[in-house]
Write a protein that holds these residues in place. Structure first.
Motif, PDB file in Angstrom:
ATOM      1  N   GLY A  96      41.837  37.531   6.500  1.00 46.54           N
ATOM      2  CA  GLY A  96      40.578  37.334   7.209  1.00 46.54           C
ATOM      3  C   GLY A  96      40.620  36.153   8.162  1.00 46.54           C
ATOM      4  N   ALA A  97      41.214  35.042   7.738  1.00 52.29           N
ATOM      5  CA  ALA A  97      41.318  33.865   8.599  1.00 52.29           C
ATOM      6  C   ALA A  97      42.159  34.152   9.840  1.00 52.29           C
ATOM      7  N   LEU A  98      43.243  34.910   9.672  1.00 50.68           N
ATOM      8  CA  LEU A  98      44.081  35.277  10.813  1.00 50.68           C
ATOM      9  C   LEU A  98      43.301  36.125  11.816  1.00 50.68           C
ATOM     10  N   LEU A  99      42.579  37.117  11.314  1.00 49.04           N
ATOM     11  CA  LEU A  99      41.850  38.015  12.198  1.00 49.04           C
ATOM     12  C   LEU A  99      40.687  37.315  12.890  1.00 49.04           C
ATOM     13  N   GLN A 100      40.058  36.372  12.226  1.00 50.71           N
ATOM     14  CA  GLN A 100      38.966  35.640  12.861  1.00 50.71           C
ATOM     15  C   GLN A 100      39.452  34.817  14.042  1.00 50.71           C
ATOM     16  N   SER A 101      40.648  34.261  13.938  1.00 47.55           N
ATOM     17  CA  SER A 101      41.199  33.495  15.052  1.00 47.55           C
ATOM     18  C   SER A 101      41.573  34.404  16.216  1.00 47.55           C
ATOM     19  N   ILE A 102      42.175  35.556  15.915  1.00 48.94           N
ATOM     20  CA  ILE A 102      42.561  36.478  16.977  1.00 48.94           C
ATOM     21  C   ILE A 102      41.342  36.998  17.729  1.00 48.94           C
ATOM     22  N   ALA A 103      40.315  37.389  16.977  1.00 47.99           N
ATOM     23  CA  ALA A 103      39.130  37.984  17.584  1.00 47.99           C
ATOM     24  C   ALA A 103      38.111  36.951  18.037  1.00 47.99           C
ATOM     25  N   ARG A 104      38.298  35.687  17.612  1.00 41.89           N
ATOM     26  CA  ARG A 104      37.299  34.645  17.879  1.00 41.89           C
ATOM     27  C   ARG A 104      35.922  35.105  17.410  1.00 41.89           C
ATOM     28  N   ASN A 105      35.902  35.690  16.234  1.00 43.85           N
ATOM     29  CA  ASN A 105      34.668  36.204  15.649  1.00 43.85           C
ATOM     30  C   ASN A 105      34.619  35.781  14.193  1.00 43.85           C
ATOM     31  N   PRO A 106      33.592  35.039  13.780  1.00 42.26           N
ATOM     32  CA  PRO A 106      33.533  34.538  12.397  1.00 42.26           C
ATOM     33  C   PRO A 106      33.315  35.628  11.365  1.00 42.26           C
ATOM     34  N   LEU A 107      32.995  36.852  11.778  1.00 41.14           N
ATOM     35  CA  LEU A 107      32.763  37.935  10.837  1.00 41.14           C
ATOM     36  C   LEU A 107      33.951  38.876  10.714  1.00 41.14           C
ATOM     37  N   ALA A 108      35.033  38.590  11.420  1.00 36.78           N
ATOM     38  CA  ALA A 108      36.206  39.471  11.378  1.00 36.78           C
ATOM     39  C   ALA A 108      36.894  39.374  10.019  1.00 36.78           C
ATOM     40  N   ASP A 109      37.274  40.520   9.491  1.00 35.32           N
ATOM     41  CA  ASP A 109      38.053  40.593   8.260  1.00 35.32           C
ATOM     42  C   ASP A 109      38.763  41.944   8.238  1.00 35.32           C
ATOM     43  N   PRO A 110      39.666  42.190   7.284  1.00 35.39           N
ATOM     44  CA  PRO A 110      40.406  43.459   7.280  1.00 35.39           C
ATOM     45  C   PRO A 110      39.517  44.688   7.244  1.00 35.39           C
ATOM     46  N   GLY A 111      38.351  44.578   6.588  1.00 36.71           N
ATOM     47  CA  GLY A 111      37.442  45.714   6.546  1.00 36.71           C
ATOM     48  C   GLY A 111      36.791  45.980   7.884  1.00 36.71           C
ATOM     49  N   LEU A 112      36.403  44.938   8.599  1.00 33.55           N
ATOM     50  CA  LEU A 112      35.745  45.091   9.896  1.00 33.55           C
ATOM     51  C   LEU A 112      36.682  45.706  10.924  1.00 33.55           C
ATOM     52  N   PHE A 113      37.963  45.377  10.862  1.00 29.59           N
ATOM     53  CA  PHE A 113      38.938  45.918  11.803  1.00 29.59           C
ATOM     54  C   PHE A 113      39.415  47.322  11.420  1.00 29.59           C
ATOM     55  N   GLY A 114      39.071  47.761  10.228  1.00 29.78           N
ATOM     56  CA  GLY A 114      39.492  49.080   9.782  1.00 29.78           C
ATOM     57  C   GLY A 114      40.822  49.107   9.058  1.00 29.78           C
ATOM     58  N   PHE A 115      41.462  47.945   8.885  1.00 25.45           N
ATOM     59  CA  PHE A 115      42.770  47.923   8.227  1.00 25.45           C
ATOM     60  C   PHE A 115      42.655  48.349   6.770  1.00 25.45           C
ATOM     61  N   SER A 116      41.667  47.808   6.066  1.00 23.30           N
ATOM     62  CA  SER A 116      41.485  48.183   4.659  1.00 23.30           C
ATOM     63  C   SER A 116      41.176  49.667   4.530  1.00 23.30           C
TER      64      SER A 116
END
Length: 355
Positions: A96-116
């Motif tokens: 989740g921390a990795l994805l939040q930095s890439i997307a610059r979005n504090p709500l980004a996580d594996p579920g939000l991106f569809g990875f999970s």
């Protein structure tokens, strides 16, 4: 050689001879989280129907064997759940921390991106076709599902100049489609299969064992090395894609590598315990509230908080359920969401006072 100094923002730091610097506050927070994890694990060894705990474990380690029931409770049930729970929480929070930095979005996580969801969908399809599939094949299916979603996401947003917002929106679209497909599978599958999949989707450490821990340890060690490698890139991604490119960050190469890193961590966690909804958002925010950090320090602290939250949730599952198998995802929400709300509220009050 280590020297004390002051960073440009006024924070006290330790500077190494190779130019690396670490904030003293982050080091203290990391030590505090590590101590909290050990104490929580010690307490968790004593939770359950069998009357045994941490001191019995110390006695066993010193050479005093335990009885059958006590030994089974400690070595076969509680310790595997504690160790696997910490490593799974670490993996999801780090992803989740990795994805939040890439997307610059504090709500980004594996579920939000569809990875999970990609991993879960592939696992469900595999279990439908081959219910007795070996664990190794399930892991490969989970990683393949997550990587397929990552590749589709990169292709749809198109190019290195794509914004973090476009990645998040496209991830939400993919996640929605996959979640609908998963719900359709559960709805129309045979009753026994639907119940089994529903229990797995709720998250559980019930199947934790030493074999799973042995398989997860290499990933945990590699994640530590990954933090050291991708940490500097995280500091530039936090500034935005355009600024990262201006600072010389090879976004076209580093972004896919970081996405693959996040996908592997998420897929391994999904395979081990099922999806842990919202943990990838909770842990980095709670860690950031306690000790604001960037780059490697932020990743490391987020992982520690994620591990602590899952161990605490499992402790709640075994102590407050009265023998009822409470889903890990539910107990994680019971613990994490109130902490998340408190952290956000205190952060808002802190900002008001600083004005």
């Amino acid at each position: 050689m280590i020297r004390r100094g002051t960073a440009m923002d006024g924070k006290r730091v330790l500077r190494l001879s190779n130019g690396l610097q670490m904030r003293i506050g982050n080091l203290r927070a990391g030590a505090g989280f590590a101590v909290a994890a050990v104490l929580l694990a010690a307490i968790s060894t004593g939770l359950g129907l069998t009357n045994t705990g941490f001191f019995d474990l110390l006695s066993a380690l010193s050479g005093d064997p335990l009885s059958g029931a006590e030994g089974y409770a400690l070595w076969t049930v509680r310790l595997p759940r504690i160790l696997l729970g910490f490593m799974v929480g670490w993996a999801v929070a780090l992803s989740g921390a990795l994805l939040q930095s890439i997307a610059r979005n504090p709500l980004a996580d594996p579920g939000l991106f569809g990875f999970s969801q990609g991993s879960m969908t592939m696992i469900m399809l595999l279990l439908i076709v081959a219910p007795a599939a070996p664990k190794s094949l399930v892991v490969l299916a989970a990683v393949a599902g997550g990587l397929c979603v990552a590749g589709l996401l990169l292709w749809l947003v198109g190019g290195e100049r794509s914004s973090g917002l476009s990645i998040v929106l496209m991830g939400i679209a993919i996640e929605t489609v996959l979640s609908s497909f998963g719900s359709l599978l559960i709805l129309y599958l045979p009753t026994e299969t639907s119940i089994a999949l529903s229990e797995w989707l709720a998250g559980s450490l019930f199947q934790a064992n030493w074999t799973m821990i042995t398989a997860f340890i290499p990933l945990f060690v590699l994640s530590l090395a990954g933090i050291l490698l991708v940490g500097p890139a995280m500091a530039t991604f936090d500034l935005g894609t355009e600024m990262a490119m201006a600072l010389g960050e090879p976004v076209a190469r580093s972004r896919p590598v970081i996405l693959v890193f996040a996908v592997v961590l998420s897929a391994a966690a999904v395979t081990a315990v099922g999806p842990l909804v919202f943990l990838g958002v909770l842990a980095p925010h709670i860690a950031g509230f306690i000790s604001p950090a960037i780059a490697r320090a932020r990743l490391f602290l987020s992982g520690l908080v994620g591990g602590i939250l899952v161990v605490a949730a499992d402790a709640v599952t075994r102590s407050l359920a009265g023998g009822l198998p409470l889903p890990l995802g539910l107990s994680l929400t019971m613990i994490g969401v109130p902490l998340f709300i408190i952290a956000l509220r205190l952060q808002a009050l802190r900002k008001q006072q600083s004005r």
